[in-house]
Design a protein around this motif. Structure first.
Motif, PDB file in Angstrom:
ATOM      1  N   VAL A  53       0.841  -1.201   0.000  1.00 25.21           N
ATOM      2  CA  VAL A  53       0.000   0.000   0.000  1.00 25.21           C
ATOM      3  C   VAL A  53       0.879   1.255   0.000  1.00 25.21           C
ATOM      4  CG1 VAL A  53      -1.683   1.309   1.369  1.00 25.21           C
ATOM      5  CG2 VAL A  53      -1.992  -1.158   1.021  1.00 25.21           C
ATOM      6  N   ALA A  54       1.965   1.238   0.760  1.00 27.66           N
ATOM      7  CA  ALA A  54       2.881   2.382   0.793  1.00 27.66           C
ATOM      8  C   ALA A  54       3.561   2.579  -0.556  1.00 27.66           C
ATOM      9  CB  ALA A  54       3.927   2.189   1.889  1.00 27.66           C
ATOM     10  N   LYS A  55       3.963   1.485  -1.206  1.00 29.79           N
ATOM     11  CA  LYS A  55       4.606   1.585  -2.521  1.00 29.79           C
ATOM     12  C   LYS A  55       3.630   2.151  -3.549  1.00 29.79           C
ATOM     13  CE  LYS A  55       8.208   0.551  -3.490  1.00 29.79           C
ATOM     14  NZ  LYS A  55       9.454   1.304  -3.610  1.00 29.79           N
ATOM     15  N   ILE A  56       2.385   1.714  -3.485  1.00 30.51           N
ATOM     16  CA  ILE A  56       1.360   2.237  -4.393  1.00 30.51           C
ATOM     17  C   ILE A  56       1.167   3.742  -4.157  1.00 30.51           C
ATOM     18  CG2 ILE A  56      -1.116   2.193  -4.918  1.00 30.51           C
ATOM     19  CD1 ILE A  56      -0.968  -0.892  -4.460  1.00 30.51           C
ATOM     20  N   ALA A  57       1.161   4.164  -2.900  1.00 28.83           N
ATOM     21  CA  ALA A  57       0.963   5.574  -2.561  1.00 28.83           C
ATOM     22  C   ALA A  57       2.080   6.464  -3.115  1.00 28.83           C
ATOM     23  CB  ALA A  57       0.861   5.745  -1.047  1.00 28.83           C
ATOM     24  N   GLU A  58       3.273   5.896  -3.342  1.00 28.95           N
ATOM     25  CA  GLU A  58       4.411   6.662  -3.874  1.00 28.95           C
ATOM     26  C   GLU A  58       4.332   6.886  -5.377  1.00 28.95           C
ATOM     27  OE1 GLU A  58       7.886   4.386  -2.956  1.00 28.95           O
ATOM     28  OE2 GLU A  58       7.650   4.639  -0.796  1.00 28.95           O
ATOM     29  N   MET A  59       3.458   6.171  -6.064  1.00 28.69           N
ATOM     30  CA  MET A  59       3.409   6.215  -7.526  1.00 28.69           C
ATOM     31  C   MET A  59       2.817   7.519  -8.044  1.00 28.69           C
ATOM     32  SD  MET A  59       2.100   2.398  -8.427  1.00 28.69           S
ATOM     33  CE  MET A  59       3.000   0.969  -7.839  1.00 28.69           C
ATOM     34  N   GLN A  60       3.144   7.825  -9.313  1.00 31.46           N
ATOM     35  CA  GLN A  60       2.517   8.952  -9.988  1.00 31.46           C
ATOM     36  C   GLN A  60       1.012   8.698 -10.013  1.00 31.46           C
ATOM     37  OE1 GLN A  60       4.154   9.089 -13.921  1.00 31.46           O
ATOM     38  NE2 GLN A  60       6.185   9.648 -13.211  1.00 31.46           N
ATOM     39  N   GLU A  61       0.240   9.763 -10.088  1.00 33.56           N
ATOM     40  CA  GLU A  61      -1.210   9.641  -9.955  1.00 33.56           C
ATOM     41  C   GLU A  61      -1.829   8.619 -10.903  1.00 33.56           C
ATOM     42  OE1 GLU A  61      -5.331  12.211  -9.938  1.00 33.56           O
ATOM     43  OE2 GLU A  61      -3.450  13.264 -10.266  1.00 33.56           O
ATOM     44  N   SER A  62      -1.498   8.651 -12.175  1.00 30.42           N
ATOM     45  CA  SER A  62      -2.133   7.736 -13.132  1.00 30.42           C
ATOM     46  C   SER A  62      -1.826   6.283 -12.786  1.00 30.42           C
ATOM     47  CB  SER A  62      -1.691   8.056 -14.561  1.00 30.42           C
ATOM     48  OG  SER A  62      -0.287   7.946 -14.686  1.00 30.42           O
ATOM     49  N   ASP A  63      -0.591   5.985 -12.431  1.00 29.33           N
ATOM     50  CA  ASP A  63      -0.222   4.619 -12.043  1.00 29.33           C
ATOM     51  C   ASP A  63      -0.834   4.254 -10.695  1.00 29.33           C
ATOM     52  OD1 ASP A  63       1.234   4.250 -14.354  1.00 29.33           O
ATOM     53  OD2 ASP A  63       3.183   4.612 -13.406  1.00 29.33           O
TER      54      ASP A  63
END
Length: 155
Positions: A53-63
């Motif tokens: 979940v933390a790794k996903i939160a770091e992604m650019q908005e579209s990703d």
């Protein structure tokens, strides 16, 4: 080659791993180190999901939007898959073996994100079948297809 030898023409042309590839290898080493720590299975599972979940939160908005939706689809469609990081990417495993993963476009400076399957996925269809999908957005139809593919992959 010893430290006193000069590199050959072949060695000079070798660029080695990209910064992104080295980063993925370092991430994998950290993941393996973290998974070897003692603790209850439930604690490890909670830590691994929190890391995803933390790794996903770091992604650019579209990703990030696509990865959040994929995470929800997989948890809903195939709750027995365990979220975990794999080479710094959100992945989902059965019995500790990664079945599928999401690779953001920025991970390797690609023009699109990818949802892929490992060789542990049961998607075999004759002598050739898709093992990854390019994603520029995730529509309801795409999310449904991912859910169905992941269900097939673990059965």
């Amino acid at each position: 080659m010893t430290t006193t030898q000069k590199p050959t023409a072949t060695a000079e042309k070798f660029d080695g791993f990209t910064d992104e590839e080295r980063g993925a290898m370092k991430a994998r080493a950290q993941e393996l180190k973290a998974s070897s720590r003692r603790g209850s299975r439930a604690d490890k599972a909670a830590e691994e999901e929190a890391a995803v979940v933390a790794k996903i939160a770091e992604m650019q908005e579209s990703d990030r939007v696509m990865a959040e939706r994929i995470h929800a689809v997989i948890k809903e469609s195939v709750p027995e898959l365990a979220p975990k990081l794999w080479y710094g990417m959100p992945a989902y495993a059965k019995d500790g073996k990664v079945v599928c993963f999401f690779q953001s476009a920025q991970k390797f400076s690609a023009r699109y994100a990818t949802f892929g399957f490992s060789d542990k996925a049961n998607l075999d269809d004759g002598s050739m079948w898709p093992a990854s999908y390019a994603l520029t957005e995730l529509t309801a139809e795409g999310a449904a297809k991912i859910g169905a593919l992941v269900e097939k992959a673990v059965n």
